[in-house]
Motif scaffolding. Structure first.
Motif, PDB file in Angstrom:
ATOM      1  N   PHE A  20       4.797   0.221  -7.631  1.00 43.38           N
ATOM      2  CA  PHE A  20       4.925  -1.308  -7.078  1.00 43.38           C
ATOM      3  C   PHE A  20       4.175  -2.216  -8.006  1.00 43.38           C
ATOM      4  N   GLU A  21       2.872  -1.780  -8.104  1.00 48.98           N
ATOM      5  CA  GLU A  21       1.887  -2.491  -8.822  1.00 48.98           C
ATOM      6  C   GLU A  21       2.286  -2.718 -10.193  1.00 48.98           C
ATOM      7  N   ASP A  22       2.826  -1.448 -10.847  1.00 46.23           N
ATOM      8  CA  ASP A  22       3.253  -1.395 -12.383  1.00 46.23           C
ATOM      9  C   ASP A  22       4.635  -2.434 -12.560  1.00 46.23           C
ATOM     10  N   VAL A  23       5.486  -2.427 -11.474  1.00 43.52           N
ATOM     11  CA  VAL A  23       6.736  -3.184 -11.575  1.00 43.52           C
ATOM     12  C   VAL A  23       6.429  -4.813 -11.055  1.00 43.52           C
ATOM     13  N   TYR A  24       5.859  -4.966 -10.218  1.00 44.36           N
ATOM     14  CA  TYR A  24       5.936  -6.127  -9.391  1.00 44.36           C
ATOM     15  C   TYR A  24       4.434  -6.820  -9.289  1.00 44.36           C
ATOM     16  N   SER A  25       3.609  -6.496 -10.222  1.00 41.22           N
ATOM     17  CA  SER A  25       2.049  -6.777 -10.186  1.00 41.22           C
ATOM     18  C   SER A  25       2.218  -8.473  -9.968  1.00 41.22           C
ATOM     19  N   ASP A  26       3.215  -9.102 -10.594  1.00 42.30           N
ATOM     20  CA  ASP A  26       3.201 -10.683 -10.510  1.00 42.30           C
ATOM     21  C   ASP A  26       3.226 -11.297  -9.058  1.00 42.30           C
ATOM     22  N   ILE A  27       4.114 -10.359  -8.275  1.00 41.03           N
ATOM     23  CA  ILE A  27       4.416 -10.858  -7.005  1.00 41.03           C
ATOM     24  C   ILE A  27       3.869 -10.142  -5.700  1.00 41.03           C
ATOM     25  N   LEU A  28       3.210  -8.807  -5.883  1.00 42.40           N
ATOM     26  CA  LEU A  28       2.446  -8.160  -5.123  1.00 42.40           C
ATOM     27  C   LEU A  28       1.346  -8.695  -4.338  1.00 42.40           C
ATOM     28  N   PHE A  29       1.518  -8.826  -3.121  1.00 42.48           N
ATOM     29  CA  PHE A  29       0.086  -9.350  -2.320  1.00 42.48           C
ATOM     30  C   PHE A  29      -0.995  -8.269  -2.605  1.00 42.48           C
ATOM     31  N   GLU A  30      -2.258  -8.905  -2.793  1.00 47.57           N
ATOM     32  CA  GLU A  30      -3.475  -7.852  -2.870  1.00 47.57           C
ATOM     33  C   GLU A  30      -3.540  -7.189  -1.491  1.00 47.57           C
ATOM     34  N   THR A  31      -3.395  -7.899  -0.174  1.00 46.28           N
ATOM     35  CA  THR A  31      -3.597  -7.208   0.859  1.00 46.28           C
ATOM     36  C   THR A  31      -2.337  -6.287   1.078  1.00 46.28           C
ATOM     37  N   ALA A  32      -2.775  -5.086   1.783  1.00 45.66           N
ATOM     38  CA  ALA A  32      -1.765  -4.118   2.180  1.00 45.66           C
ATOM     39  C   ALA A  32      -2.067  -3.840   3.671  1.00 45.66           C
ATOM     40  N   ILE A  33      -1.082  -3.391   4.189  1.00 45.60           N
ATOM     41  CA  ILE A  33      -1.270  -3.318   5.746  1.00 45.60           C
ATOM     42  C   ILE A  33      -1.120  -1.815   6.140  1.00 45.60           C
ATOM     43  N   PRO A  34      -2.180  -1.044   6.349  1.00 43.51           N
ATOM     44  CA  PRO A  34      -1.990   0.194   6.606  1.00 43.51           C
ATOM     45  C   PRO A  34      -1.138   0.548   8.039  1.00 43.51           C
ATOM     46  N   TRP A  35      -0.758   1.609   8.372  1.00 50.61           N
ATOM     47  CA  TRP A  35      -0.381   1.923   9.752  1.00 50.61           C
ATOM     48  C   TRP A  35      -1.509   1.967  10.639  1.00 50.61           C
ATOM     49  N   ARG A  36      -1.459   1.224  11.511  1.00 55.46           N
ATOM     50  CA  ARG A  36      -2.358   1.200  12.729  1.00 55.46           C
ATOM     51  C   ARG A  36      -1.557   1.182  14.102  1.00 55.46           C
ATOM     52  N   SER A  37      -1.989   1.835  15.050  1.00 50.02           N
ATOM     53  CA  SER A  37      -1.594   2.297  16.456  1.00 50.02           C
ATOM     54  C   SER A  37      -1.738   0.789  17.214  1.00 50.02           C
ATOM     55  N   LYS A  38      -2.880   0.010  16.840  1.00 46.17           N
ATOM     56  CA  LYS A  38      -2.936  -1.529  17.534  1.00 46.17           C
ATOM     57  C   LYS A  38      -1.550  -2.227  17.063  1.00 46.17           C
ATOM     58  N   VAL A  39      -1.131  -2.309  16.069  1.00 46.39           N
ATOM     59  CA  VAL A  39       0.035  -3.028  15.721  1.00 46.39           C
ATOM     60  C   VAL A  39       1.279  -2.652  16.498  1.00 46.39           C
ATOM     61  N   ASN A  40       1.581  -1.539  16.677  1.00 48.07           N
ATOM     62  CA  ASN A  40       2.496  -1.058  17.617  1.00 48.07           C
ATOM     63  C   ASN A  40       2.365  -1.409  19.103  1.00 48.07           C
ATOM     64  N   GLU A  41       1.074  -1.398  19.558  1.00 43.24           N
ATOM     65  CA  GLU A  41       0.759  -1.789  21.005  1.00 43.24           C
ATOM     66  C   GLU A  41       1.046  -3.115  21.007  1.00 43.24           C
ATOM     67  N   VAL A  42       0.648  -4.033  19.945  1.00 45.04           N
ATOM     68  CA  VAL A  42       0.868  -5.337  19.955  1.00 45.04           C
ATOM     69  C   VAL A  42       2.282  -5.842  20.411  1.00 45.04           C
ATOM     70  N   ALA A  43       3.164  -5.020  19.631  1.00 43.33           N
ATOM     71  CA  ALA A  43       4.542  -5.269  19.743  1.00 43.33           C
ATOM     72  C   ALA A  43       5.107  -4.859  20.988  1.00 43.33           C
ATOM     73  N   THR A  44       4.706  -3.804  21.681  1.00 45.12           N
ATOM     74  CA  THR A  44       5.100  -3.504  22.997  1.00 45.12           C
ATOM     75  C   THR A  44       4.503  -4.347  24.143  1.00 45.12           C
ATOM     76  N   HIS A  45       3.368  -5.203  23.748  1.00 47.95           N
ATOM     77  CA  HIS A  45       2.908  -6.152  24.744  1.00 47.95           C
ATOM     78  C   HIS A  45       3.404  -7.712  24.289  1.00 47.95           C
ATOM     79  N   GLY A  46       4.103  -7.747  23.342  1.00 39.71           N
ATOM     80  CA  GLY A  46       4.748  -8.904  23.341  1.00 39.71           C
ATOM     81  C   GLY A  46       3.819 -10.101  22.841  1.00 39.71           C
ATOM     82  N   THR A  47       2.689  -9.870  22.529  1.00 38.29           N
ATOM     83  CA  THR A  47       1.546 -10.706  21.901  1.00 38.29           C
ATOM     84  C   THR A  47       1.276 -10.731  20.340  1.00 38.29           C
ATOM     85  N   ASN A  48       0.172 -11.071  19.784  1.00 41.90           N
ATOM     86  CA  ASN A  48      -0.229 -11.095  18.398  1.00 41.90           C
ATOM     87  C   ASN A  48      -1.449 -10.471  18.233  1.00 41.90           C
TER      88      ASN A  48
END
Length: 114
Positions: free
Chosen positions: A55-83
């Motif tokens: 992705f960096e090779d092909v889309y470096s011009d539009i790729l965000f520097e931030t990448a979001i790794p998998w985190r269980s907290k993100v799944n928990e948030v979704a089930t609680h309907g909050t942020n």
């Protein structure tokens, strides 16, 4: 635009760019992708690292520097309907989203000025 580090996302982004080119020709010549967000990354997988490099090779011009790794907290948030900030603002997942927000704001300023 959130993407997974896999070949399906790579193909999907390519198809989306083709669609955007067609829209720009006919309807909106200023339409652009603000950025691609590698999301839900399982950093234990070598495949993820390989695809991130592609992705960096092909889309470096539009790729965000931030990448979001998998985190269980993100799944928990979704089930609680909050942020993530309300649920656990001290979690490392929250810092990833804050970094993303900063990038989106900065890119939006640049895009608006252009």
């Amino acid at each position: 635009m959130p993407i997974h580090a896999d070949r399906f996302s790579m193909r999907g982004v390519s198809q989306l760019q083709d669609t955007i080119k067609q829209i720009r020709k006919v309807h909106n010549d200023s339409l652009r992708i603000l950025g691609l967000l590698p999301n839900d990354l399982d950093l234990r997988s070598g495949l993820v690292s390989d695809m991130q490099e592609k992705f960096e090779d092909v889309y470096s011009d539009i790729l965000f520097e931030t990448a979001i790794p998998w985190r269980s907290k993100v799944n928990e948030v979704a089930t609680h309907g909050t942020n993530i900030m309300e649920y656990d603002g001290a979690a490392d997942a929250a810092s990833y989203y804050l970094n993303l927000a900063d990038e989106v704001v900065e890119r939006s300023r640049v895009a608006t000025a252009a």
